[in-house]
Design a protein around this motif. Structure first.
Motif, PDB file in Angstrom:
ATOM      1  N   UNK B  23       0.851  -1.209   0.000  1.00 54.11           N
ATOM      2  CA  UNK B  23       0.000   0.000   0.000  1.00 54.11           C
ATOM      3  C   UNK B  23       0.880   1.250   0.000  1.00 54.11           C
ATOM      4  N   UNK B  24       1.875   1.251   0.896  1.00 57.84           N
ATOM      5  CA  UNK B  24       2.747   2.432   0.994  1.00 57.84           C
ATOM      6  C   UNK B  24       3.548   2.604  -0.298  1.00 57.84           C
ATOM      7  N   UNK B  25       4.112   1.494  -0.772  1.00 57.14           N
ATOM      8  CA  UNK B  25       4.937   1.547  -1.980  1.00 57.14           C
ATOM      9  C   UNK B  25       4.161   2.059  -3.171  1.00 57.14           C
ATOM     10  N   UNK B  26       2.946   1.528  -3.368  1.00 51.16           N
ATOM     11  CA  UNK B  26       2.129   1.966  -4.514  1.00 51.16           C
ATOM     12  C   UNK B  26       1.756   3.442  -4.345  1.00 51.16           C
ATOM     13  N   UNK B  27       1.411   3.820  -3.108  1.00 45.70           N
ATOM     14  CA  UNK B  27       1.053   5.213  -2.840  1.00 45.70           C
ATOM     15  C   UNK B  27       2.201   6.158  -3.161  1.00 45.70           C
ATOM     16  N   UNK B  28       3.391   5.803  -2.693  1.00 50.41           N
ATOM     17  CA  UNK B  28       4.561   6.667  -2.910  1.00 50.41           C
ATOM     18  C   UNK B  28       4.912   6.710  -4.409  1.00 50.41           C
ATOM     19  N   UNK B  29       4.821   5.565  -5.067  1.00 47.73           N
ATOM     20  CA  UNK B  29       5.113   5.517  -6.507  1.00 47.73           C
ATOM     21  C   UNK B  29       4.165   6.440  -7.268  1.00 47.73           C
ATOM     22  N   UNK B  32       4.807  10.156  -6.421  1.00 45.70           N
ATOM     23  CA  UNK B  32       6.032  10.702  -7.030  1.00 45.70           C
ATOM     24  C   UNK B  32       5.825  10.878  -8.536  1.00 45.70           C
ATOM     25  N   UNK B  33       5.023  10.008  -9.139  1.00 48.50           N
ATOM     26  CA  UNK B  33       4.716  10.144 -10.576  1.00 48.50           C
ATOM     27  C   UNK B  33       3.905  11.421 -10.812  1.00 48.50           C
ATOM     28  N   UNK B  34       2.873  11.612  -9.984  1.00 50.33           N
ATOM     29  CA  UNK B  34       2.024  12.805 -10.141  1.00 50.33           C
ATOM     30  C   UNK B  34       2.847  14.070  -9.923  1.00 50.33           C
ATOM     31  N   UNK B  35       3.656  14.083  -8.852  1.00 47.49           N
ATOM     32  CA  UNK B  35       4.467  15.270  -8.571  1.00 47.49           C
ATOM     33  C   UNK B  35       5.480  15.507  -9.690  1.00 47.49           C
ATOM     34  N   UNK B 329      10.676   1.498  -1.060  1.00 54.59           N
ATOM     35  CA  UNK B 329      10.194   0.700  -2.200  1.00 54.59           C
ATOM     36  C   UNK B 329       9.446   1.600  -3.180  1.00 54.59           C
ATOM     37  N   UNK B 330       8.638   2.523  -2.623  1.00 54.17           N
ATOM     38  CA  UNK B 330       7.876   3.444  -3.473  1.00 54.17           C
ATOM     39  C   UNK B 330       8.771   4.376  -4.268  1.00 54.17           C
ATOM     40  N   UNK B 331       9.853   4.841  -3.626  1.00 51.10           N
ATOM     41  CA  UNK B 331      10.798   5.735  -4.309  1.00 51.10           C
ATOM     42  C   UNK B 331      11.425   4.996  -5.496  1.00 51.10           C
TER      43      UNK B 331
END
Lengths: 243, 402
Positions: B23-29, B32-35, B329-331
């Motif tokens: 959940x965290x990894x997908x959220x961060x990914x 970061x894509x949107x930003x 992981x998200x980064x």
């Protein structure tokens, strides 16, 4: 007293209960688990509080261990009343002066045996070297030399209880309180554990207060208190303790 | 030991931890894509505005603020020399005077409105070369040449080499006209402007509107971010030289950029909030179960004399350890997704636009740090309530219950 070969001078009062009562509220009903119990143990005592389930022995132990507060009466530790102490002060006394052994061992499953023993030392501002020395020495003393790296689930019941005893002693407490320490062990292992407690009591003069309903335990004590229905029914001294 | 304990507890129930990390990894990914997309969109808008407007402009305040037409408040040749001299002291700057005028353009087939810009070919034409779709850039300052917007050329059916008539009002209020040669056509990002836009040499523009002055001086500098500082310096120097001209940055001159920025910032903020809430509640549930399963351990360590604040701190540390690992992981996911997306080389034509624009996402610290910290914050926040509740339990009751 210094390092691991610590030993306290016998005779000073350590734990005292003065007419302590404990009342629990069960819904609208109030249950008196302890009724004006008096208790005194001095340094180096080995006391067993013996009684059947529901007699109030664990309640008394919790009060003596400063985990719980009495509804009435006073618990004195080293001669000083504790009723007005804050939770923080009580926690300080517990980690500095009191060792606890539980019926179900209550080891932290993700820590190794050595780490479990070391855990209470982390709040005592000891050097790493001092901590390791104490842990090594105590594991050896309780017969677990070489098993320090095992996790609790890799140890037998008796070994786990030995780890718990080492953990209780590692802070060099004045008193160790044990709640049914043999209840989850077979009779042979139970005897070994009681023998170990007896030896540690003799060697370090740490006061041991053991509550139990196991008839095999009282013979190891110097003094046995019988408790029934929240009251101390009698007190006797043990003449022939196992060697 | 506390960190060791926290990390070991994290991996106690692997399936549960894997869910949290996912959940965290997908959220961060995603964040970061949107930003990264927003950062690139803003940067691209900045670049195109800076190309169009320069980093700064010097001119009469009324003209720069749109309160007067360029022909009403011109910079005289002597003042222009002084302004150019002052601007040249700014390190790495490039300058180009301009004279804009409105008029009519036409031939025997028809005529239409014209928004023309007189520029010095050798100063700035390089910036327009990439927009040329046919012909060549303007060559000489005095030549009767014009580069037309592609749509304008299409409307009048003009090609490089054709001639066309241009008429405009002069500074005296009379009308003047001239025949010019179309030397090229260019494509602008704004289709509406392209239907009316033309570039002419500055000398020709001055002759047409009968002036020797210019409307404004455009200044380009290496780093756009330094524009406000340069503005302050220039304003002081102009004042010291007794010139009453104003200086405006590209942001002052394009208030809509602030609106675009606000929109994108709001979009990023809402996305961040959504991801925060998603991570917070997902991890909250997992940590609540995980912490409550350890009532016996908590009661034990509290009985051993460990203060509740320390137990609470350990729970928060555990939550943050989950956040740290999931964030990491998200980064990595964000970097991978960004690089793959950029490699696809996708383009789109914006509304009202004429040219396909590349869609890219920025991949860098500025788009990765915020999602990572957000994950850390969300998981720390998730651990506060269950951690506090569990750390404050009644020790005697908890020991009795287990």
């Amino acid at each position: 007293m210094n390092g691991q070969g610590f030993c306290y001078a016998r005779g000073d009062p350590v734990l005292q209960a003065q007419k302590v009562s404990k009342i629990y509220a069960l819904g609208k009903e109030k249950v008196k688990a302890l009724d004006e119990v008096d208790f005194l143990s001095t340094q180096g005592d080995f006391v067993v509080i013996n009684g059947p389930s529901g007699s109030g022995k664990t309640t008394l132990l919790n009060l003596l261990a400063l985990i719980d507060r009495p509804s009435q009466g006073e618990v004195l530790f080293e001669g000083k009343p504790t009723s007005k102490l804050s939770e923080r002060d009580l926690a300080f006394l517990r980690r500095q002066r009191i060792g606890l052994v539980f019926q179900t061992f209550n080891l932290i499953p993700v820590l190794t045996a050595a780490e479990n023993v070391e855990y209470p030392l982390l709040l005592l501002n000891l050097s790493r070297q001092e901590r390791e020395q104490r842990v090594r020495s105590l594991l050896e003393e309780v017969g677990l030399d070489g098993l320090g790296r095992r996790r609790p689930d890799e140890l037998s019941g008796g070994q786990r209880q030995r780890v718990a005893i080492a953990r209780a002693l590692v802070t060099q407490p004045r008193v160790v309180l044990a709640d049914e320490p043999t209840a989850n062990l077979d009779s042979t292992t139970g005897k070994q554990i009681m023998g170990l407690l007896q030896n540690l009591n003799g060697e370090h003069c740490v006061t041991f207060v053991v509550v139990t309903h196991d008839p095999a335990v009282p013979p190891y004590a110097q003094r046995v208190l019988d408790i029934r229905d929240g009251k101390i029914q009698g007190e006797r001294y043990v003449a022939d303790r196992p060697a | 030991m506390n960190l060791k304990l926290a990390l070991r507890n994290v991996f106690r129930n692997r399936r549960r931890t894997l869910f949290s990390l996912l959940v965290i990894g997908v959220g961060v990914t995603l964040l970061s894509f949107v930003l990264g997309f927003v950062a690139e969109a803003l940067r691209s808008t900045e670049r195109s505005l800076a190309l169009e407007l320069g980093a700064l402009q010097v001119g009469d305040a009324r003209v720069l603020e749109g309160r007067a037409s360029g022909l009403e408040a011109l910079i005289s040749p002597s003042d222009l020399d002084k302004v150019v001299g002052l601007v040249r002291t700014v390190e790495g700057s490039r300058i180009s005077p301009q004279l804009n005028f409105a008029g009519l353009i036409g031939n025997e087939k028809g005529s239409t409105l014209l928004l023309a810009r007189g520029v010095v070919p050798e100063d700035c034409m390089a910036d327009y070369v990439c927009m040329l779709v046919a012909g060549r850039p303007l060559a000489e300052r005095e030549a009767r040449e014009v580069v037309l917007g592609e749509r304008l050329a299409g409307k009048l059916n003009l090609r490089p080499g054709d001639t066309v008539n241009v008429a405009a009002g002069t500074v005296n209020g009379t009308l003047n006209a001239s025949t010019v040669t179309v030397v090229g056509t260019l494509r602008l990002s704004n289709a509406q402007l392209e239907e009316r836009f033309a570039l002419v040499p500055l000398g020709f523009a001055q002759r047409l509107v009968r002036t020797t002055g210019v409307e404004r001086v455009l200044i380009w500098i290496e780093d756009l971010a330094e524009a406000p500082q340069v503005r302050t310096q220039l304003e002081q120097r102009l004042k010291d030289a007794g010139l009453s001209f104003s200086v405006r940055t590209w942001q002052d001159l394009s208030p809509f950029f602030e609106s675009i920025g606000t929109f994108w910032r709001a979009f990023s903020g809402l996305t961040s909030l959504a991801i925060f809430v998603l991570v917070f509640f997902s991890v909250l549930e997992v940590l609540t179960i995980s912490f409550l399963e350890r009532t016996r351990e908590v009661a034990t360590v509290r009985a051993l004399g460990v203060p509740w604040s320390r137990v609470f701190g350990n729970f928060v540390l555990e939550g943050m350890a989950v956040g740290f690992l999931g964030g990491l992981a998200g980064v990595m996911g964000g970097i991978f997704l960004g690089l793959v997306f950029n490699a696809l080389g996708l383009t789109f034509v914006p509304p009202g636009g004429t040219m396909p624009q590349p869609i890219r996402v920025a991949v860098g610290l500025q788009t990765l740090v915020v999602p990572f910290l957000l994950a850390l914050l969300a998981t720390a926040a998730s651990s506060v309530y269950p951690g506090w509740k569990n750390a404050r339990l009644n020790v005697a009751e908890a020991l009795r219950a287990v």
